[in-house]
Structures are given as C-alpha cells and as structure tokens.
Design a protein around this motif. Structure first.
Motif, PDB file in Angstrom:
ATOM      1  N   THR A   1       0.848  -1.187   0.000  1.00  0.00           N
ATOM      2  CA  THR A   1       0.000   0.000   0.000  1.00  0.00           C
ATOM      3  C   THR A   1       0.887   1.241   0.000  1.00  0.00           C
ATOM      4  O   THR A   1       2.090   1.174   0.267  1.00  0.00           O
ATOM      5  CB  THR A   1      -0.898   0.023   1.244  1.00  0.00           C
ATOM      6  OG1 THR A   1      -0.061   0.151   2.412  1.00  0.00           O
ATOM      7  CG2 THR A   1      -1.731  -1.259   1.348  1.00  0.00           C
ATOM      8  N   SER A   2       0.273   2.392  -0.275  1.00  0.00           N
ATOM      9  CA  SER A   2       1.036   3.643  -0.250  1.00  0.00           C
ATOM     10  C   SER A   2       1.610   3.907   1.134  1.00  0.00           C
ATOM     11  O   SER A   2       2.745   4.386   1.275  1.00  0.00           O
ATOM     12  CB  SER A   2       0.138   4.802  -0.683  1.00  0.00           C
ATOM     13  OG  SER A   2      -0.209   4.692  -2.050  1.00  0.00           O
ATOM     14  N   ASP A   3       0.844   3.602   2.175  1.00  0.00           N
ATOM     15  CA  ASP A   3       1.333   3.816   3.538  1.00  0.00           C
ATOM     16  C   ASP A   3       2.563   2.964   3.836  1.00  0.00           C
ATOM     17  O   ASP A   3       3.507   3.415   4.504  1.00  0.00           O
ATOM     18  CB  ASP A   3       0.235   3.497   4.551  1.00  0.00           C
ATOM     19  CG  ASP A   3      -0.871   4.549   4.565  1.00  0.00           C
ATOM     20  OD1 ASP A   3      -0.617   5.667   4.060  1.00  0.00           O
ATOM     21  OD2 ASP A   3      -1.970   4.258   5.059  1.00  0.00           O
ATOM     22  N   GLU A   4       2.574   1.725   3.335  1.00  0.00           N
ATOM     23  CA  GLU A   4       3.735   0.857   3.551  1.00  0.00           C
ATOM     24  C   GLU A   4       4.960   1.384   2.812  1.00  0.00           C
ATOM     25  O   GLU A   4       6.084   1.344   3.327  1.00  0.00           O
ATOM     26  CB  GLU A   4       3.413  -0.570   3.110  1.00  0.00           C
ATOM     27  CG  GLU A   4       2.465  -1.299   4.046  1.00  0.00           C
ATOM     28  CD  GLU A   4       2.123  -2.695   3.558  1.00  0.00           C
ATOM     29  OE1 GLU A   4       2.056  -3.611   4.400  1.00  0.00           O
ATOM     30  OE2 GLU A   4       1.934  -2.879   2.338  1.00  0.00           O
ATOM     31  N   LEU A   5       4.751   1.896   1.600  1.00  0.00           N
ATOM     32  CA  LEU A   5       5.877   2.460   0.856  1.00  0.00           C
ATOM     33  C   LEU A   5       6.456   3.666   1.588  1.00  0.00           C
ATOM     34  O   LEU A   5       7.679   3.823   1.690  1.00  0.00           O
ATOM     35  CB  LEU A   5       5.437   2.854  -0.553  1.00  0.00           C
ATOM     36  CG  LEU A   5       5.171   1.715  -1.535  1.00  0.00           C
ATOM     37  CD1 LEU A   5       4.735   2.273  -2.883  1.00  0.00           C
ATOM     38  CD2 LEU A   5       6.413   0.853  -1.720  1.00  0.00           C
TER      39      LEU A   5
END
Length: 424
Positions: free
Chosen positions: A124-128
């Motif tokens: 996800t974007s948050d993980e990136l």
C-alpha cells in the motif's frame, strides 16, 4: 536523532533545517498535522506496548494496519530505490520522463503502486512511505498526507541529460518523389506531425460519426472478433489481439515470441471498412489496405509500449508506409517521439524532449504516413485519457464501452512470408 524519529514516525516528525535554522526541528506528529490542517491523530505506540491507557493521551488508539516488519520494509525500500537508480534510469523511459517532467524531480509515491514488482508484494502507499523513511538514497516528502512524494538525493547522471536529436538522414522531398497523403484524399484531417525533412507525417481526424453507431460497432467487434490474449514475460495480460488479411494470404503476425494466426476478413467487417476506409479516408475499394490488426485493451492497465511498425510484412522502415488507425470505447493517450538509436543503454529509445501526445477518443481516426516508422516511435500510454465533455460514456463507469478500448489498425502487406501463396 534521525533514526530515533524514523523508528517512532507515528509520533514524531523531523522537519529539515531551513535557512537560518541551526538544526532540524522535531515535531509531535499530532501538532504537525494540526498545523497542516490534517487533524487525524497519529497512532499511539505506547498503548500497544501497555504503557499508555486509552483515554489518557491525545493520540489515536486505533492501531495502524501498516505491516512494518523489517524484512518487508527492506524489500519495498530496495525496490523503489532500484526504480530511481542510475542503473534502471539508463533504460526506463517512464521514470526518466516523470523525473524530468516534475518540479524538483519529485515522483508521487502512489506511482509505484502500479509497478509489477510492487504489486506482487501487495504493498500500500502507507507501507511504501514507511519503508522510504529509512532510505539513504532518496528524499521523502510526507506532506500533505495522501500525496507523499520521493526524489533522488543525487541529480540525474550527465549521461542521462537530455540531448538534441541529430540531423535527419537525407530523405526525398515530396517534389522529388511525390507522396499522396490521406489529407489529399478527403477533408477533416489535422496535422500532428508534419516533418518534411524526415518525410514523416501523422494526422488526426476527430469523431466524425454518431455515438450510437460507435457503440453498435464496438459491441460487434467485441463479440465477433477472434481475440487472442497476449501476455508479458511476467505473465500479465497486456492486451488481446486479432489479425485479419485479404483472401489468399496466410501470413502470421508476430508480437515478440507470440504468433497470431491469419484469418480472412469476415463479412461482418465489410461495413466498418466501408465507413472508415471508403467514406472517411476517401479510398476506393482497390486502395484499401490488405490487412487489419485489432487490439482490445480491457482497462487502463493494459497498454503497448514504445515501438515502430517495422515488421518485414509492411517494410515500414524501408519504404513509404501508410497506416490507418480507428478507435472505439474508452479514451487513451497516444504518444509519439523521435527515435533515439544511440541511447546509453544500447537499446532503442526515444528523445523525450520531442514527445507529443494526443487523446484518442471513440470514433477518432489517426494516420501515420511516409517514412514515419523509420524516424518515429509511438505508444499507447497506461491510464485513461479524459473523455470528451459531450460523451455520455463518462456516466456509465461499469459499461465496457466506457472502460475498454478497441483499436483497428489497417496496413499494407508488401512482403509476404515465404510460406504464403501470395509470395509467389
């Protein structure tokens, strides 16, 4: 300090030193987000550790869903660092164009979500964002939330700096060797490329017929064409295709390692060809191309990258070559640029400073003529282009006509395969 803030990034934010400051500033994330206008509270790590009681602090006690396990974070960080590395940028025209086209070289973190290796990790974007906080090669900008960006700390290598295309090889002028262009056969064509030095031409004719007829033809092509699925080396579907030729020809059409069987043009296709080639292009029946290649892009993720129609069947790089293309369904971005045969990677590329793009809408016609295939490359970019304001398709998001695109490309086979009866 930087490692401490990164390790507690849900609680703290490190603001880089500004002119006049003696050192960076550490903010409580809650106060930082209040200052930016985002009042959503950060997750409290102390509650998870049993130190804080719910209701005793101002941070959120809803745990973050981001998987921050060290091995996963490292995989994500290394992959993004590779995408923006000197090694990858030597051959990756997509990220080169993104970096050069942005202010300050910033690339949206959300861009990487569509990359195959990131998709394989189901990130996800948050993980990136969480993984990139640890990068020593990239600079991360975390505000505003939801629009995070990242960029290289080092400038692009000089070898990747843009350079002008060389002077073109001598081509015959239209006076020395006349060339009948489609705009000479009928009205309504507008020039996209009119490169007399390179004897290269690209023209566009905007949607000359009714929406109702376009929808009828779209569903006819979707239902009756003999579609064959094409996949990338990684196994992802890139598009579906069908290949039709005039009676007596059996030349197969090849896409890399894939080979498509030739089929005789069916009777149901005649009315479409009569409207496109006859009525709209002004060609008599004996002037119609003897082959048509159909491509189906089921959604915006399917595309075809930079290429030229240089197959031996058409001899597009050896002689004048007329190509006629028509579109049905969702709008897509069609891009063209001069070929770069001396790219540092040693692989075919394009001069990005010469890139031009047009949105092809349902019903639009496009032609490439003369020596265009010798000097230019083209592609259908990923993503959906904006639809015409007058198109009712935009309000029917679930309808195939508004999400899928069908393209028919007519070309002249001038050099048949040795096994084809017409080669004799």
């Amino acid at each position: 300090v930087q490692h401490f803030v990164s390790a507690h990034s849900e609680v703290f934010v490190l603001e880089p030193k500004k002119p006049g400051d003696k050192c960076p500033t550490i903010w409580l994330r809650y106060a930082w987000e209040q200052m930016l206008g985002d009042v959503n509270a950060a997750t409290c790590h102390y509650l998870q550790g049993g130190i804080s009681a719910e209701g005793a602090c101002m941070f959120s006690h809803e745990f973050s869903q981001v998987d921050e396990s060290p091995l996963r974070m490292e995989k994500l960080r290394l992959q993004v660092e590779y995408y923006l590395s000197d090694e990858n940028l030597a051959t990756d025209a997509f990220f080169q164009a993104l970096i050069r086209g942005s202010s300050g070289g910033w690339v949206p973190v959300s861009t990487f979500i569509g990359c195959p290796r990131i998709q394989k990790l189901k990130a996800t974007s948050d993980e990136l964002v969480a993984s990139l906080r640890w990068s020593t090669q990239l600079q991360l900008r975390e505000w505003p939330k939801g629009a995070e960006e990242v960029r290289r700390k080092n400038p692009l290598p000089e070898k990747l700096a843009s350079r002008p295309p060389p002077e073109p090889l001598k081509e015959d002028t239209l006076e020395e060797r006349p060339l009948v262009l489609l705009r000479d056969c009928c009205d309504g064509w507008q020039a996209v490329v009119e490169d007399l030095k390179r004897r290269s031409f690209c023209f566009l004719k905007r949607r000359p017929i009714s929406e109702a007829l376009l929808r009828e033809e779209f569903h006819q092509l979707l239902a009756f064409a003999d579609w064959q699925t094409l996949r990338s080396k990684a196994g992802a579907v890139t598009r579906s295709t069908a290949w039709y030729v005039s009676p007596g020809c059996c030349c197969r059409y090849s896409y890399g390692e894939a080979s498509v069987q030739a089929r005789e043009k069916p009777l149901w296709l005649h009315n479409v060809e009569a409207r496109i080639l006859g009525d709209l292009c002004g060609l008599s029946r004996d002037q119609w191309p003897n082959s048509v290649n159909m491509n189906l892009y089921e959604d915006e993720s399917q595309n075809v990258g930079w290429h030229s129609d240089d197959e031996g069947l058409f001899r597009g790089c050896q002689t004048d070559c007329r190509i006629i293309s028509a579109s049905w369904g969702a709008s897509r971005r069609f891009e063209i640029a001069l070929k770069d045969r001396s790219h540092i990677s040693g692989k075919p590329s394009v001069f990005h400073d010469t890139l031009q793009g047009i949105d092809l809408h349902s019903g639009d016609l496009c032609s490439m003529e003369g020596a265009f295939q010798r000097h230019y490359s083209h592609q259908i970019a990923k993503g959906v282009a904006s639809s015409p304001a007058s198109s009712p398709a935009s309000s029917e998001k679930s309808c195939p006509y508004s999400t899928a695109r069908i393209n028919l490309t007519w070309r002249y086979i001038v050099s048949h395969k040795p096994y084809c009866p017409q080669s004799r």
